[in-house]
Design a protein around this motif. Structure first.
Motif, short mmCIF file in Angstrom:
data_model
loop_
_atom_site.label_atom_id
_atom_site.label_comp_id
_atom_site.label_asym_id
_atom_site.label_seq_id
_atom_site.Cartn_x
_atom_site.Cartn_y
_atom_site.Cartn_z
N LEU A 24 -6.64 36.30 -9.72
CA LEU A 24 -6.41 37.15 -8.56
C LEU A 24 -6.89 38.57 -8.84
O LEU A 24 -7.11 39.34 -7.93
N ILE A 25 -7.01 38.93 -10.12
CA ILE A 25 -7.48 40.25 -10.48
C ILE A 25 -8.73 40.09 -11.32
O ILE A 25 -8.79 39.25 -12.21
N GLU A 26 -9.73 40.88 -10.97
CA GLU A 26 -10.99 40.81 -11.69
C GLU A 26 -10.83 41.52 -13.03
O GLU A 26 -10.51 42.71 -13.06
N TYR A 53 -6.30 25.43 -9.85
CA TYR A 53 -5.23 25.63 -8.86
C TYR A 53 -4.48 24.33 -8.56
O TYR A 53 -3.31 24.36 -8.21
N ASN A 54 -5.15 23.19 -8.73
CA ASN A 54 -4.45 21.92 -8.53
C ASN A 54 -3.47 21.63 -9.64
O ASN A 54 -2.66 20.71 -9.51
N SER A 96 6.30 34.12 -8.46
CA SER A 96 6.20 35.57 -8.58
C SER A 96 7.60 36.17 -8.58
O SER A 96 8.60 35.45 -8.55
N TYR A 104 -10.70 25.59 -8.39
CA TYR A 104 -9.79 24.77 -7.59
C TYR A 104 -9.19 23.63 -8.37
O TYR A 104 -8.11 23.15 -8.05
N ARG A 146 -7.44 49.77 -14.26
CA ARG A 146 -7.21 50.06 -12.84
C ARG A 146 -7.32 51.55 -12.67
O ARG A 146 -6.69 52.33 -13.39
N LEU A 151 -4.48 33.86 -13.06
CA LEU A 151 -4.64 33.11 -11.82
C LEU A 151 -5.91 33.51 -11.06
O LEU A 151 -6.08 33.11 -9.91
N VAL A 208 -1.61 24.19 -11.30
CA VAL A 208 -0.80 25.34 -11.67
C VAL A 208 0.25 25.64 -10.60
O VAL A 208 0.02 25.44 -9.41
N TYR A 237 2.78 28.87 -9.60
CA TYR A 237 3.05 30.27 -9.90
C TYR A 237 4.35 30.68 -9.22
O TYR A 237 4.56 30.38 -8.05
N LYS A 271 -1.51 37.63 -13.23
CA LYS A 271 -2.38 37.55 -12.05
C LYS A 271 -3.84 37.37 -12.46
O LYS A 271 -4.59 36.68 -11.77
#
Lengths: 223, 232, 201
Positions: free
Chosen positions: C50-52, C73-74, C80, C70, C11, C48, C76, C78, C45
């Motif tokens: 959400l972060i490349e 995602y079905n 936070s 997807y 990052r 999941l 999992v 999460y 993340k």
């Protein structure tokens, strides 16, 4: 089928949330009427003047009061992590923005739609103009919702200056105001102006999932 | 042409061309001012006030050109992950804002003797005012976000969405009947402006362009350095 | 079956972590340990999507995670570090919304049992905003049970919990493992929970 159910229950969730904060919506409407009163007090009670500037006042105040509720658009759901949960439940970010835009339209703009006739009575706007006002606001308010979606998603990571969101909505809503008020004041041009307004709606509606979706993704990525 | 997309290449080239560009801009300014004050004729209608054009028109062109290049860079930066586009946006937005401001101020100075008013609400003037506010918002976004990654992408998205204003500015004089005169110079048709006025206009445009490029080089270099040291 | 291969994340040109590899088979519990700012949340993340990631790749059921997103995602859930329950609504409303929105196959008696074991059954008519922080945190675990998914991705699930609740969590984790579920969670303290893999960041 499962996806459809999820969409329906997304709106069930939005409905519950908005009904629990129904005083916020009412405050918006009270703000709208109070500003109408203040305009009338500052212009003076002269009937002629009020009815010539009336339409412009209604439109300006509708725009201003709908920017008041921008904070509710994504900010709450973003801060408590619900946006992420909705995404993990199978909605892409772009689709979330479409759902949210319609939810904002339903729960924030439609109540304004209902309060327009009362404002028209207060401002001496002739009845035949009411129809034009309704059509222009019907299209314009959905456009405003899309713009609100774009600007509030841009502002998710902005802790210092939340007013920026309202400024972004207002700068992009200039053409909507111009053409909407144009519709009402030049009724003979009705069709061409409504087409332009509709075109603007389609452009903004097409940009919205891309722009807001990207901003949502960005904010969640960097939070 | 790699220096237009690569920060380190840009730094190398910039060191070479900065001084020539600066000298050129001073030369063009000297020549252009000479032409526009002494060597160009008065307009038969407008008299001497027509000389405001030599500031007004170049700054308007460059305000639009700056925004167009920013839009181009924003699309490239988002689509091809090209960080130089973000650097360019951050560095150049204030320059565009200044050009727009010069255009608005000189325009209203021109408007007072010609139209009898500082400001009218016609389509061209309004859309340029909106362009100025859009530039301001870009600067505000740059100032108010903590996180650099979010900030630069939000700026890029905003620039792209705001670029719908550009064609409105360009064609506003054709689409609506406005007080502002339509474009007198275009590539396709024979220009309706006299060559004696054309020369100073072209020279002044180059002068504005060169000073813009020089300031942009300085600002981009500053931005690159501050990114390297993680100041922003 | 989740496999993370040689994952590195940068990052702002700063390396957060390098070359992380782990695999999460059914029935496995993986703990991520590390100090504050060592990149635990970032790794979760990244899992999941959400972060490349800068380098490396993640696979779900043998396919690249991005291609199979997807489906993943079905499967999992999460949690936070924020509390996702809606503060303005009552507890019963929250449960109702979750049950419907996640299309849960858990029936009401199971939820009642879970509420009793979490000691939340007296608060059903209260607004969530009036509960204490520990209680809203426990409410997140109720979401775990309602969602009833295979893979649990939990970010600091044990902070701010009292000893009883931690004991309860242990039990829940073990039950989930027996049902061939898998868990990955981060923690900066030593929880004393049985884990199959430990990962130091």
């Amino acid at each position: 089928m499962k996806f459809l159910k999820k969409i329906i229950f997304f709106y069930y969730r939005e409905y519950k949330l908005n009904m629990s904060g129904v005083q916020d919506i009412l405050t918006n409407i009270v703000f709208f009427f109070l500003s109408v009163f203040i305009f009338i007090f500052s212009i003076g009670p002269d009937k002629e003047t009020i009815s010539t500037v009336g339409v412009a006042i209604v439109w300006t105040l509708l725009l201003l009061s709908s920017t008041l509720s921008l904070r509710k658009f994504y900010q709450d759901d973003f801060e408590n992590g619900n946006l992420l949960i909705i995404h993990l439940n199978g909605f892409s970010f772009g689709f979330i923005t479409i759902l949210k835009t319609f939810s904002h339209f339903l729960f924030v703009q439609v109540p304004f739609l209902l309060s327009i006739p009362i404002a028209c009575i207060l401002l001496n706007i002739p009845n035949d103009k009411l129809l034009y006002l309704f059509t222009s606001f019907g299209i314009g308010s959905l456009t405003l919702s899309c713009l609100g979606s774009i600007s509030s998603s841009m502002n998710l990571m902005n802790q210092r200056n939340f007013l920026l969101g309202s400024v972004i909505v207002m700068i992009f809503s200039v053409p909507i105001i111009i053409f909407s008020v144009g519709i009402i004041n030049m009724a003979q041009n009705f069709n061409s102006l409504i087409n332009i307004l509709f075109g603007i709606l389609l452009i903004v509606f097409a940009i919205n999932p891309w722009a807001s979706g990207l901003c949502l993704k960005l904010s969640i990525e960097n939070n | 042409m790699k220096f237009l997309v690569n920060p380190s290449k840009f730094n190398e080239i910039a060191d070479y061309i900065f001084k020539p560009v600066l000298v050129l801009s001073i030369l063009f300014f000297a020549l252009g001012l000479l032409f526009s004050f002494y060597l160009s004729p008065d307009d038969y209608q407008q008299g001497s006030t027509v000389r405001i054009m030599y500031v007004h028109v170049p700054s308007a062109w460059l305000a639009l050109l700056t925004y167009a290049i920013m839009t181009f860079y924003s699309i490239a930066a988002l689509a091809f992950r090209m960080p130089f586009g973000f650097i360019f946006n951050t560095a150049v937005a204030p320059i565009g804002a200044i050009f727009t401001l010069i255009c608005i101020i000189s325009g209203s100075l021109w408007g007072k003797p010609m139209w009898g008013t500082w400001w009218v609400w016609d389509a061209r003037l309004t859309s340029v005012a909106i362009l100025f506010i859009i530039y301001l918002i870009i600067i505000f976004i740059n100032l108010s976000f903590e996180n650099r990654v979010v900030r630069e992408k939000v700026v890029a998205i905003f620039v792209i969405v705001g670029s719908v204003n550009l064609p409105i500015i360009k064609f506003s004089v054709d689409w609506w009947n406005t007080l502002h005169q339509p474009a007198t110079i275009s590539k396709l048709a024979k220009p309706s402006i006299d060559p004696s006025m054309m020369t100073p206009l072209i020279i002044m445009t180059f002068a504005f362009m060169m000073i813009g490029v020089a300031i942009a080089i300085l600002r981009i270099k500053t931005e690159i350095i501050s990114r390297k040291s993680n100041l922003s | 079956m989740l496999i993370v291969k040689d994952l590195s994340i940068e990052r702002l040109d700063k390396k957060i972590f390098e070359n992380i590899s782990l695999s999460l088979a059914p029935g496995n519990i993986t703990i991520l340990k590390g100090k504050n700012g060592s990149g635990k949340t970032t790794l979760l993340k990244a899992i999941l999507n959400l972060i490349e990631p800068s380098f490396g790749s993640i696979y779900w059921k043998g396919k690249l995670l991005k291609k199979n997103l997807y489906d993943f995602y079905n499967n999992v859930t999460y949690i936070s570090d924020t509390t996702s329950s809606l503060k303005k609504l009552t507890l019963a409303d929250n449960i109702n919304i979750w049950k419907k929105f996640f299309i849960s196959n858990i029936n009401d008696t199971q939820i009642e049992i879970a509420l009793k074991t979490l000691k939340l059954d007296n608060y059903l008519d209260k607004k969530v905003g009036t509960l204490s922080f520990g209680e809203t945190k426990k409410l997140e675990f109720l979401r775990l049970i309602i969602e009833n998914k295979n893979v649990w991705v939990l970010d600091e699930p044990l902070s701010n919990l009292d000893d009883d609740s931690i004991e309860l969590m242990k039990q829940t984790f073990e039950d989930h493992c027996e049902k061939q579920g898998s868990i990955i969670f981060s923690s900066h303290q030593n929880p004393g929970i049985y884990v199959t893999e430990e990962m130091q960041l």
